[in-house]
Write a protein that holds these residues in place. Structure first.
Motif: not given
Lengths: 815, 110
Positions: A805, A807-811, A813-815
């Motif tokens: 991928p 990028a792998a977004l952490e929780l 960052a997405a929040e």
């Protein structure tokens, strides 16, 4: 008793004359032809496509040997006439044959103009006139060395383009400041020069040749300015001279050519002259249309019609270099009493110029877009007053008042005397009349009956439109399925044009073949990518974005978005080490399903995309390479155990299977190719439902092909029998290469064979050794670039981006 | 709207796509031949095929599983098929790419 007609020369003009003559007076003459060339009559204007490789000699033969036999003609091939005895009414050949005539037609054509410079007779200096010249050039081109073509006219440029397509490094030398100055104005000449340079042909104008230099053979051309250009081959194409010496020796009047009246008669009432050697009304001619006109007149005269007369007319010039469109006609010089209309479109490379005098077109030069050439020519010929449409004239017929944009309607609107085929002087009325009276319904018929589009072929589209317009719904052209919605062209046409135009990237194909979408679709892009991979193995850079996902990541996508991996097991043979490695990989990556395939291999299913490179890395350590189970390419070669173990085995089928697989793996094909080798007719490897199969027998190897066991079930056809393993390999490889070059993308072998015909394939592979070896060699060449294991490439980092991928977004960052 | 940086334009091949793994599922980020960038859920409306693995042409992608063609501009299926994918706001500043998951999060929360 029949009168004796002798013809000296066997070119296009006398060939056409005889056709007319046999039509008008079939039984009047006993015909004898002396041909200095050792062959039958062929279409000389098509030599350029032969040189470039777009056509074979057989395709340009006008009259085969059978035609001469059918008409009772005696044809002396390779006989040059050295003397005409007008008193005895005989001719004598250089082989000593003497024949007498009642009527004699001289059609000795022309000879190339050889520059009177030192070294012009050295080995390596050629002219461009007949098939022998073309053969010599093709031979020279095999060295891929340097060629210099002297002369930037029609002939020189066609020679240059042909040699360049044959792989030579070509320089054109032209004495004048711009190319083809007799047919093109400087602007068009410049565009032409640029187009040639874009293809890699060097052009030097204002170049005066001083000498050809070299030790014992041509090595360079020296110019008047002192510079030299290296050349292993020098082609003199600086013009032609009518070949009139024989007539002159015989005491006939000659000027530039053999002087004839408008009935093509010389001053000797029994001798006529036609073709490039004839001079009529002070003109000599080099283009085919007026020569055919002469042929017609001479035939009429010989048939007794003394009224028949030749009328001078302008002939449009077209350059037969695929991909370069130019057209010129008439007088295009500037002048005080003249006006001009010019249209330029720099980005599209279009230049159009019309020259008017008293509101009438007297000349036109079109470059880049020539569709309106016929229309302009027609306006010129009919001397139409164009003042009404002057403002939009240059945009062409489509923009004239209520005139329709539809090309079909445009053709329908042409007057009956509008010329359709310039080469053969066929007008619209003649074609429509032939269609009606003969009940013609297809292009081939129209060609046969009217000759329209039968010579250079550049009017084929126009003729087809005319047939369609005439027949309406009754016309069913050969239904060609377009590749996809992005183009009107079918697969065959696309493949042909890729080769003919030398198109080497997908954007180039789309530009040149006028794709209707900006970057194609999921149907055409993989097809084009395959065609380019196949046709230019050493030059084309594979476009992974145009490959289906399986071929892009070298694994098979499954319904849940995971992948399956199938390593190659040569001929279906494995061992404990390999099996142990597979077991370890299955454990390590928690692979949910392991399955044996129908092609004698092991399939590991349910692998996450991110894991693919490391799975391959581990498999690679045990010597596994990609099995291409995902590829439109060679899949498996299934085998039985053959003589190694089987009590019935007749040959080493396992060994042959492995050999074939090791030879052919990695090759891309139009669709998947599955093979099998069975060691005896019991056929345990099920070879008779494969794309290619071999049944071994005591006597050798029976090669099968065109089977299927999928969507369709079809037993194989027998290609033929060979005695040795080497031969079996050679025939199979050649067969697959033929399929690679001709198949439509996604078309399996059995469908391809259905389309081209079993016998055709058998003939080319089993009987034509030369063709077979050529196919084999091309396959071997392409394998040089295809046989690298895609898995190990990716293990070492290629296309890394595909497998991770971005990028792998952490929780958080997405929040 | 909150923008989250996901990488550089050149991380994605022209006429190609990359994935972004997020807590709310995989996002496919596409780059067209003329360098426009689009993002949407990596999930074909037909049978959930990974659109990021398809062939990109014009402003559309063909799903690798059953060849549905999805418009990158609005997520709608093109042609005879009917269905749509949730598109994701994406922007390119300089060469840096950002996506916003605000709308996606809301939808999931609802």
């Amino acid at each position: 008793m029949k009168e004796k007609l002798i013809i000296i020369g066997n070119g296009m003009a006398p060939g056409r004359m005889l056709e007319h003559l046999f039509e008008r007076a079939p039984d009047r003459y006993q015909v004898t032809i002396f041909n200095a060339e050792p062959r039958v009559n062929y279409d000389r204007i098509m030599l350029s496509p032969v040189l470039s490789g777009e056509k074979e000699f057989e395709e340009i033969v006008i009259h085969g040997d059978g035609w001469y036999i059918d008409h009772g003609i005696t044809l002396y091939k390779g006989h040059k006439i050295v003397e005409i005895d007008r008193e005895a009414k005989t001719v004598r050949s250089d082989h000593g044959v003497t024949e007498s005539y009642d009527k004699l037609v001289i059609a000795t054509g022309s000879v190339p103009f050889i520059l009177p410079v030192p070294g012009n007779d050295m080995p390596g200096v050629l002219t461009y006139r007949d098939l022998d010249d073309v053969d010599a050039m093709i031979l020279a081109a095999q060295s891929h060395a340097k060629a210099v073509v002297i002369g930037g006219g029609l002939l020189g440029l066609e020679a240059a383009a042909g040699l360049q397509m044959r792989g030579m490094d070509v320089t054109v030398l032209h004495l004048m400041p711009t190319l083809m100055e007799r047919q093109l104005d400087p602007s068009a000449g410049y565009l032409l020069q640029r187009a040639l340079e874009d293809r890699g042909i060097k052009v030097k104008t204002k170049a005066e040749t001083k000498a050809v230099i070299g030790k014992g053979k041509a090595e360079a051309v020296e110019l008047a300015d002192g510079s030299t250009i290296d050349a292993d081959l020098v082609v003199m194409a600086a013009g032609i001279r009518p070949n009139a010496w024989l007539a002159k020796e015989a005491g006939l009047e000659t000027g530039r050519g053999i002087v004839v009246d408008h009935g093509m008669r010389t001053e000797d009432p029994d001798i006529l002259a036609i073709g490039e050697c004839a001079e009529v009304g002070g003109h000599t001619y080099g283009l085919v249309a007026p020569l055919y006109e002469m042929a017609k007149v001479a035939a009429a005269q010989l048939a007794g019609d003394t009224e028949a007369a030749f009328v001078h007319s302008d002939t449009p010039t077209k350059l037969k270099v695929t991909g370069i469109d130019l057209f010129s006609i008439g007088d295009f010089a500037d002048g005080e009493d003249r006006e001009e209309i010019v249209l330029r479109d720099a980005t599209a490379g279009v230049y159009k110029r019309l020259i008017l005098k008293d509101n009438r077109i007297i000349g036109s030069v079109l470059y880049g877009e020539t569709a309106d050439g016929a229309w302009f020519n027609d306006l010129k010929k009919r001397e139409v007053d164009v003042s009404e449409m002057r403002d939009t004239l240059i945009f062409g017929q489509a923009y004239q008042g209520s005139a329709p944009l539809d090309p079909m309607a445009a053709v329908a609107a042409l007057p009956d005397d509008a010329e359709i085929c310039g080469c053969n002087g066929v007008c619209k009325g003649k074609i429509t009349e032939a269609i009606a009276s003969e009940g013609l319904s297809c292009l081939e018929d129209v060609r046969t009956h009217t000759k329209a589009s039968a010579s250079c072929g550049s009017c084929t589209g126009l003729v087809e439109q005319l047939i369609a317009a005439t027949l309406g719904d009754a016309y069913t052209p050969n239904e060609i399925q377009p590749v996809c919605g992005c183009t009107e062209l079918g697969h065959d046409e696309v493949r042909r044009l890729i080769k003919a135009k030398g198109l080497k990237t997908i954007p180039e194909v789309m530009q040149e073949l006028e794709w209707k979408t900006s970057c194609g679709c999921a149907k055409c892009r993989p097809a084009l990518n395959y065609y380019l991979v196949c046709d230019w193995p050493n030059e084309y850079a594979d476009d992974y974005q145009s490959r289906f996902i399986n071929e892009r990541v070298h694994a098979n996508i499954q319904k849940d978005g995971t992948y399956s991996v199938v390593p190659r097991m040569w001929g279906g043979v494995t061992n404990a080490d390999q099996l142990r490695t597979i077991a370890d990989v299955v454990d390590k990556y928690d692979i949910p399903t392991v399955k044996v395939t129908g092609g004698q291999r092991i399939d590991m299913l349910g692998i996450k995309k991110e894991d693919l490179p490391s799975v391959w890395g581990d498999l690679g350590k045990a010597g596994f390479v990609s099995g291409h189970a995902y590829a439109k390419g060679l899949r498996t070669v299934k085998t039985c155990v053959g003589t190694d173990w089987c009590r019935f085995g007749t040959q080493d089928s396992t060994g042959l299977g492995i050999r074939i697989e090791k030879f052919m793996w990695g090759s891309w094909t139009p669709a998947k190719v599955k093979m099998a080798v069975s060691g005896c007719p019991r056929n345990c490897a099920e070879a008779t439902c494969k794309d290619v199969g071999v049944i071994c027998t005591d006597a050798g190897f029976e090669i099968h092909f065109a089977g299927a066991a999928g969507l369709d079930i079809k037993g194989t056809e027998v290609l033929g029998h060979v005695e040795t393993e080497d031969e079996a390999l050679e025939h199979i490889v050649a067969l697959v290469q033929m399929y690679r070059e001709q198949g439509h993308y996604l078309e399996r072998i059995y469908k391809w064979v259905k389309r081209v015909g079993l016998d055709e394939v058998r003939q080319q592979i089993m009987e034509d050794q030369e063709k077979r070896i050529a196919f084999f060699d091309r396959f071997v060449f392409s394998q040089k670039f295809a046989q690298c294991d895609p898995w190990s490439e990716r293990v070492s980092g290629k296309d890394k981006h595909e497998f991770k991928p971005m990028a792998a977004l952490e929780l958080e960052a997405a929040e | 709207m909150r923008w989250i940086e996901i990488g550089n334009l050149n991380d994605i091949p022209r006429r190609g796509a990359r994935c972004v793994a997020t807590p709310v599922g995989k996002i496919a980020v596409f780059r067209t031949g003329d360098d426009r960038v689009f993002a949407m859920e990596d999930h074909c409306p037909h049978k959930g095929g990974p659109l990021s693995q398809g062939i990109v042409h014009g402003a559309a992608v063909t799903c690798p599983l059953h060849n549905w063609v999805i418009s990158l501009e609005n997520g709608q299926a093109i042609g005879a098929d009917e269905g749509s994918v949730q598109t994701i706001p994406v922007k390119c500043e300089g060469e840096t790419l950002f996506i916003s998951l605000d709308e996606l999060g809301r939808e999931r929360a609802a």
